[in-house]
Design an enzyme around this catalytic site. Structure first.
Site, PDB file in Angstrom:
ATOM      1  N   ASP A 118      -7.198  87.544 119.135  1.00  0.00           N
ATOM      2  CA  ASP A 118      -6.459  86.793 120.241  1.00  0.00           C
ATOM      3  C   ASP A 118      -6.093  87.709 121.314  1.00  0.00           C
ATOM      4  O   ASP A 118      -5.596  87.187 122.339  1.00  0.00           O
ATOM      5  CB  ASP A 118      -5.060  86.198 119.580  1.00  0.00           C
ATOM      6  CG  ASP A 118      -5.173  84.969 118.805  1.00  0.00           C
ATOM      7  OD1 ASP A 118      -5.981  84.488 119.154  1.00  0.00           O
ATOM      8  OD2 ASP A 118      -4.678  84.956 117.802  1.00  0.00           O
ATOM      9  N   HIS A 128       0.096  82.928 114.254  1.00  0.00           N
ATOM     10  CA  HIS A 128      -1.437  82.611 113.800  1.00  0.00           C
ATOM     11  C   HIS A 128      -2.169  82.169 115.159  1.00  0.00           C
ATOM     12  O   HIS A 128      -2.416  82.863 116.045  1.00  0.00           O
ATOM     13  CB  HIS A 128      -1.304  81.732 112.733  1.00  0.00           C
ATOM     14  CG  HIS A 128      -2.572  81.387 112.213  1.00  0.00           C
ATOM     15  ND1 HIS A 128      -3.508  82.110 112.081  1.00  0.00           N
ATOM     16  CD2 HIS A 128      -3.002  80.262 111.104  1.00  0.00           C
ATOM     17  CE1 HIS A 128      -4.691  81.557 111.458  1.00  0.00           C
ATOM     18  NE2 HIS A 128      -4.156  80.668 111.091  1.00  0.00           N
ATOM     19  N   HIS A 151      -3.013  92.587 112.280  1.00  0.00           N
ATOM     20  CA  HIS A 151      -3.485  91.529 111.329  1.00  0.00           C
ATOM     21  C   HIS A 151      -3.262  91.793 109.929  1.00  0.00           C
ATOM     22  O   HIS A 151      -3.360  93.205 109.328  1.00  0.00           O
ATOM     23  CB  HIS A 151      -5.116  91.844 111.609  1.00  0.00           C
ATOM     24  CG  HIS A 151      -6.008  90.294 111.082  1.00  0.00           C
ATOM     25  ND1 HIS A 151      -6.240  90.139 109.842  1.00  0.00           N
ATOM     26  CD2 HIS A 151      -6.131  89.282 111.919  1.00  0.00           C
ATOM     27  CE1 HIS A 151      -6.664  88.915 109.811  1.00  0.00           C
ATOM     28  NE2 HIS A 151      -6.331  88.375 110.970  1.00  0.00           N
TER      29      HIS A 151
END
Ligand code: ACO
Length: 441
Positions: A375, A280, A319
């Site tokens: 990210d 995460h 994702h």
């Protein structure tokens, strides 16, 4: 005993109902379809016999279960769309700032100029930490991970503000919201300064939310810290992009803990703990470590090969919801160019670009719809700005605090919500008698 070999035939006969035939009993049930979903509790009517518990759904990791109704954030994962309260993320990133976006998430509307001034003022005057919180933070080892310091300190805040337990009092909720939004940057900065062995820096109320955060992080002996405006704006945009993302792992933790009526500091500690994990919010830290390990562009094909062999994951890719390019990653790539113009290019950018180029052409990634997520590039920017990788999840937690609180409050005021309590399918032993220790084999 626990399992039935039954078969169900499911058929949607009208636009708003679903007809289910239970082939174990030949009984037919009609279930309402509302907003593209059926109520899981309706399935409990489907029983083999009157003593039967009724049918449940089995959905590990809740991949196809709507656990709430929400008015906060909308994601279309297939088309790569993200909106807060109906405003596209691209427009917010271009025209708004983090504090205004936080106000939008929390209240549902963009503030008027007067409301914005008041909100800014209130957040600014709450940015100081109680001296005892500072002392508490001093107790951590210098080697402590800043995210560990951050989430423990947020948890400790509940002991400083016992009024936070009054969760159904609107004034109390507003006060805790202000405290949290205002103080998480101070906690984050102190966690960083602590790990560097540097003295803590008090907030500077003349600076913007992000400007002051940079001040608390990087001020040395100068009388007044002046943030670089490009870096200040870049961090603010990154904060906007990270402010909410509907029912992800940490938000679900926030709602789940909050559903037991714990105070918001305790709930937010759990949410931050969920964010800490490498799958995460810890992914940006993992991306940087991965890029450092790859070392050179020449090594990229070898890493892609090991990912395809199932030996590792490409961090920053994939994702649960986005099956196309993460819209936040697109904006971050643009921000990266602005930041690198000031800081100089992060040498690992070339490795990241090559990874992305090869992955986007490769069948393995194309078939699985794996694209760079938020990210993948954020860590490169943070590193160029002078942050160590272990600060990255903390930088994520600061803006996400706004989303967590908005989601927590929505959950508390939602009449459909009760304490979160999923079911299970029991697979353990059936009843058996206790065996005295000397007779066990
Ligand atoms: N690298 C290689 N393969 C991957 C990756 C990846 N990063 N992500 C998914 N896959 C593969 C899986 O191996 C699986 O392949 P299979 O069907 O052959 O078994 C398939 O794609 C589906 O993967 P799942 O694990 O089922 O996808 P899920 O939706 O459960 O996981 C997650 C999503 C956790 C984000 C995953 O893509 C991942 O681990 N990514 C790397 C970590 C990361 O970047 N996390 C940040 C997410 S964004 C955020 O939280 C802010």
């Amino acid at each position: 005993m626990w399992r039935h070999l039954g078969v169900l035939t499911i058929e949607a006969i009208m636009s708003d109902t679903l007809t289910i035939t239970d082939n174990r009993t030949n009984k037919t049930y009609e279930i309402q379809i509302r907003d593209g979903s059926i109520s899981a509790m309706e399935l409990r009517r489907i029983k083999e016999n009157p003593e039967d518990f009724g049918l449940m759904t089995y959905d590990p990791a809740l991949t196809n279960t709507a656990a709430c109704r929400s008015k906060i954030t909308w994601i279309d994962g297939e088309r790569g769309i993200l909106m807060y309260r109906g405003y596209p993320i691209e427009q917010l990133a271009k025209n708004s700032d983090f504090l205004e976006t936080a106000y939008l998430l929390l209240s549902g509307e963009l503030p008027t100029a007067a409301r914005m001034n008041k909100w800014k003022h209130n957040v600014t005057v709450h940015s100081m930490l109680h001296e005892n919180i500072k002392k508490f933070m001093e107790g951590f080892q210098y080697t402590a991970h800043p995210m560990g310091i951050f989430l423990s300190t947020v948890g400790a805040m509940s002991t400083f503000y016992p009024d936070a337990k009054d969760i159904f009092n609107e004034d109390s909720r507003k006060m805790q919201t202000l405290r949290l939004i205002a103080k998480v940057p101070s906690i984050a900065a102190y966690a960083y300064r602590h790990s560097m062995g540097l003295p803590y820096v008090y907030p500077d109320n003349d600076l913007s939310f992000t400007g002051n955060f940079l001040n608390m992080l990087f001020k040395m002996t100068e009388l007044k810290y002046q943030p670089n405006p490009v870096l200040e704006r870049a961090l603010d945009v990154l904060f906007i992009l990270h402010a909410d993302h509907e029912q992800n792992c940490s938000t679900s933790a926030m709602r789940g803990i909050g559903s037991s009526h714990a105070d918001p500091y305790s709930a937010l500690t759990g949410a931050a703990a969920a964010l800490y994990g490498p799958l995460h919010g810890g992914a940006n830290e993992a991306v940087l470590r991965m890029l450092a390990e790859i070392g050179t562009v020449k090594q990229v094909p070898a890493i892609i090969k090991s990912v395809k062999n199932g030996e590792r994951r490409l961090m920053g890719f994939g994702h649960r919801v986005y099956k196309s390019y993460d819209p936040r990653a697109k904006i971050i790539k643009e921000v990266a160019d602005l930041v690198f113009a000031v800081t100089g290019k992060n040498p690992m950018l070339d490795i990241a670009l090559e990874l992305e180029r090869i992955a986007l052409e490769d069948d393995y990634f194309v078939e699985r719809k794996l694209y760079p997520n938020v990210d993948f590039y954020s860590g490169l920017i943070y590193q160029a700005m002078g942050f160590q990788p272990d600060m990255f999840p903390v930088l994520f937690a600061i803006p996400r605090t706004a989303g967590w609180i908005a989601q927590w409050e929505e959950m508390l005021l939602d009449k459909d919500q009760r304490i979160t309590r999923p079911r299970q399918i029991y697979e353990g032993p059936e009843k058996r008698d206790f065996i005295p220790r000397e007779k066990r084999r």
